[in-house]
Scaffold this motif. Sequence first.
Motif, PDB file in Angstrom:
ATOM      1  N   VAL A  64      33.112  26.044  65.141  1.00 10.16           N
ATOM      2  CA  VAL A  64      32.738  26.906  64.016  1.00 10.16           C
ATOM      3  C   VAL A  64      33.638  28.143  63.939  1.00 10.16           C
ATOM      4  N   ALA A  65      33.813  28.828  65.076  1.00  7.69           N
ATOM      5  CA  ALA A  65      34.668  30.014  65.086  1.00  7.69           C
ATOM      6  C   ALA A  65      36.111  29.641  64.781  1.00  7.69           C
ATOM      7  N   GLY A  66      36.543  28.487  65.287  1.00  8.36           N
ATOM      8  CA  GLY A  66      37.899  28.033  64.998  1.00  8.36           C
ATOM      9  C   GLY A  66      38.111  27.777  63.517  1.00  8.36           C
ATOM     10  N   LEU A  67      37.123  27.163  62.864  1.00  6.86           N
ATOM     11  CA  LEU A  67      37.212  26.897  61.432  1.00  6.86           C
ATOM     12  C   LEU A  67      37.214  28.193  60.628  1.00  6.86           C
ATOM     13  N   ILE A  68      36.377  29.145  61.038  1.00  4.87           N
ATOM     14  CA  ILE A  68      36.335  30.437  60.346  1.00  4.87           C
ATOM     15  C   ILE A  68      37.662  31.168  60.488  1.00  4.87           C
ATOM     16  N   GLY A  69      38.186  31.207  61.709  1.00  3.79           N
ATOM     17  CA  GLY A  69      39.464  31.865  61.946  1.00  3.79           C
ATOM     18  C   GLY A  69      40.598  31.178  61.213  1.00  3.79           C
ATOM     19  N   PHE A  70      40.573  29.836  61.194  1.00  7.68           N
ATOM     20  CA  PHE A  70      41.606  29.087  60.484  1.00  7.68           C
ATOM     21  C   PHE A  70      41.562  29.394  58.992  1.00  7.68           C
ATOM     22  N   TYR A  71      40.350  29.429  58.443  1.00  3.53           N
ATOM     23  CA  TYR A  71      40.198  29.709  57.006  1.00  3.53           C
ATOM     24  C   TYR A  71      40.707  31.108  56.661  1.00  3.53           C
ATOM     25  N   GLY A  72      40.334  32.105  57.489  1.00  8.50           N
ATOM     26  CA  GLY A  72      40.803  33.461  57.247  1.00  8.50           C
ATOM     27  C   GLY A  72      42.315  33.560  57.334  1.00  8.50           C
ATOM     28  N   SER A  73      42.908  32.915  58.326  1.00 10.90           N
ATOM     29  CA  SER A  73      44.366  32.928  58.485  1.00 10.90           C
ATOM     30  C   SER A  73      45.053  32.228  57.320  1.00 10.90           C
ATOM     31  N   PHE A  74      44.481  31.099  56.900  1.00  7.74           N
ATOM     32  CA  PHE A  74      45.058  30.349  55.789  1.00  7.74           C
ATOM     33  C   PHE A  74      45.024  31.179  54.500  1.00  7.74           C
ATOM     34  N   LYS A  75      43.911  31.872  54.272  1.00 11.01           N
ATOM     35  CA  LYS A  75      43.805  32.715  53.071  1.00 11.01           C
ATOM     36  C   LYS A  75      44.821  33.848  53.116  1.00 11.01           C
ATOM     37  N   LEU A  76      45.089  34.383  54.293  1.00  9.42           N
ATOM     38  CA  LEU A  76      46.101  35.424  54.423  1.00  9.42           C
ATOM     39  C   LEU A  76      47.495  34.896  54.101  1.00  9.42           C
ATOM     40  N   VAL A  77      47.779  33.665  54.526  1.00  4.22           N
ATOM     41  CA  VAL A  77      49.074  33.054  54.206  1.00  4.22           C
ATOM     42  C   VAL A  77      49.202  32.870  52.701  1.00  4.22           C
ATOM     43  N   VAL A  78      48.134  32.386  52.077  1.00  6.05           N
ATOM     44  CA  VAL A  78      48.139  32.185  50.624  1.00  6.05           C
ATOM     45  C   VAL A  78      48.339  33.515  49.905  1.00  6.05           C
ATOM     46  N   GLU A  79      47.634  34.549  50.350  1.00  6.66           N
ATOM     47  CA  GLU A  79      47.761  35.868  49.725  1.00  6.66           C
ATOM     48  C   GLU A  79      49.172  36.422  49.902  1.00  6.66           C
ATOM     49  N   LYS A  80      49.766  36.169  51.059  1.00  5.13           N
ATOM     50  CA  LYS A  80      51.125  36.637  51.316  1.00  5.13           C
ATOM     51  C   LYS A  80      52.111  36.002  50.340  1.00  5.13           C
ATOM     52  N   TYR A  81      52.024  34.699  50.156  1.00  3.97           N
ATOM     53  CA  TYR A  81      52.938  34.024  49.231  1.00  3.97           C
ATOM     54  C   TYR A  81      52.654  34.422  47.787  1.00  3.97           C
ATOM     55  N   ASP A  82      51.392  34.681  47.473  1.00  2.00           N
ATOM     56  CA  ASP A  82      51.046  35.144  46.131  1.00  2.00           C
ATOM     57  C   ASP A  82      51.661  36.510  45.871  1.00  2.00           C
ATOM     58  N   LEU A  83      51.656  37.363  46.907  1.00  3.74           N
ATOM     59  CA  LEU A  83      52.245  38.693  46.785  1.00  3.74           C
ATOM     60  C   LEU A  83      53.761  38.610  46.641  1.00  3.74           C
ATOM     61  N   LEU A  84      54.378  37.656  47.320  1.00  6.18           N
ATOM     62  CA  LEU A  84      55.826  37.483  47.200  1.00  6.18           C
ATOM     63  C   LEU A  84      56.213  37.005  45.799  1.00  6.18           C
ATOM     64  N   GLU A  85      55.395  36.131  45.222  1.00  2.00           N
ATOM     65  CA  GLU A  85      55.678  35.606  43.885  1.00  2.00           C
ATOM     66  C   GLU A  85      55.363  36.619  42.789  1.00  2.00           C
ATOM     67  N   HIS A  86      54.342  37.440  43.037  1.00  3.43           N
ATOM     68  CA  HIS A  86      53.918  38.413  42.029  1.00  3.43           C
ATOM     69  C   HIS A  86      53.759  39.774  42.706  1.00  3.43           C
ATOM     70  N   PRO A  87      54.860  40.466  42.993  1.00  3.23           N
ATOM     71  CA  PRO A  87      54.818  41.720  43.764  1.00  3.23           C
ATOM     72  C   PRO A  87      53.948  42.815  43.140  1.00  3.23           C
TER      73      PRO A  87
END
Length: 202
Positions: A19-42
């Motif tokens: 459960v904690a692994g899934l939560i941490g994975f989801y949070g990390s994945f969302k951060l990666v998505v947000e990072k690429y979104d920020l790069l595409e739309h500064p």
Amino acid sequence: MSSPTTSKQPVTTAILLIVAGLIGFYGSFKLVVEKYDLLEHPKKALGCDINPFVSCSSVIDSAQSHLFGFPNPILGVAGFVAPIAVGIGILAGARFARWYWIAFNAGLFLAWVFVTWLFTQTVFVIGALCPWCMLVWSATIPLFWIFTVWNLATGRLTTSETLQRRMRAFLPFSWVLALINYLIIVIVILQHFPLLISALFG
């Protein structure tokens, strides 16, 4: 020799890892998505940019978010696979060597140290909070504390019978360590951001 407490604990520990692994994975994945979104739309505000106190952009754009030359969340996406896999392995009846448990516990310790450092940087240096980062913190903290107590109780991290006996007795209450860790973070955040509650709920 395992006690009734430790013999029942593997299932609970496995569920925690998954459960904690899934939560941490989801949070990390969302951060990666947000990072690429920020790069595409500064110039675009991210969905987690709520106010000056709660802003993913401020954290993601910081130097601390690229400590090793690439976005930190990539470490989370890769790293949180480990507790998920170990938890599934425990439920499947897999047996791991003592050195494996020691190495895995060391990895959790390093992860805890890393998120603790990121917490101090976020609060005292960057001056903004990132919801997805806090989700990753919330997953890492119980992983380290509870799993470490379990490893001590089962004798994988110590040969001291006295320490093992004490850890077996404390094992059902090991969540208290994670709770204390959470409370320290909350207290520090509220003291450093006194206007946070009114900004969120005012």
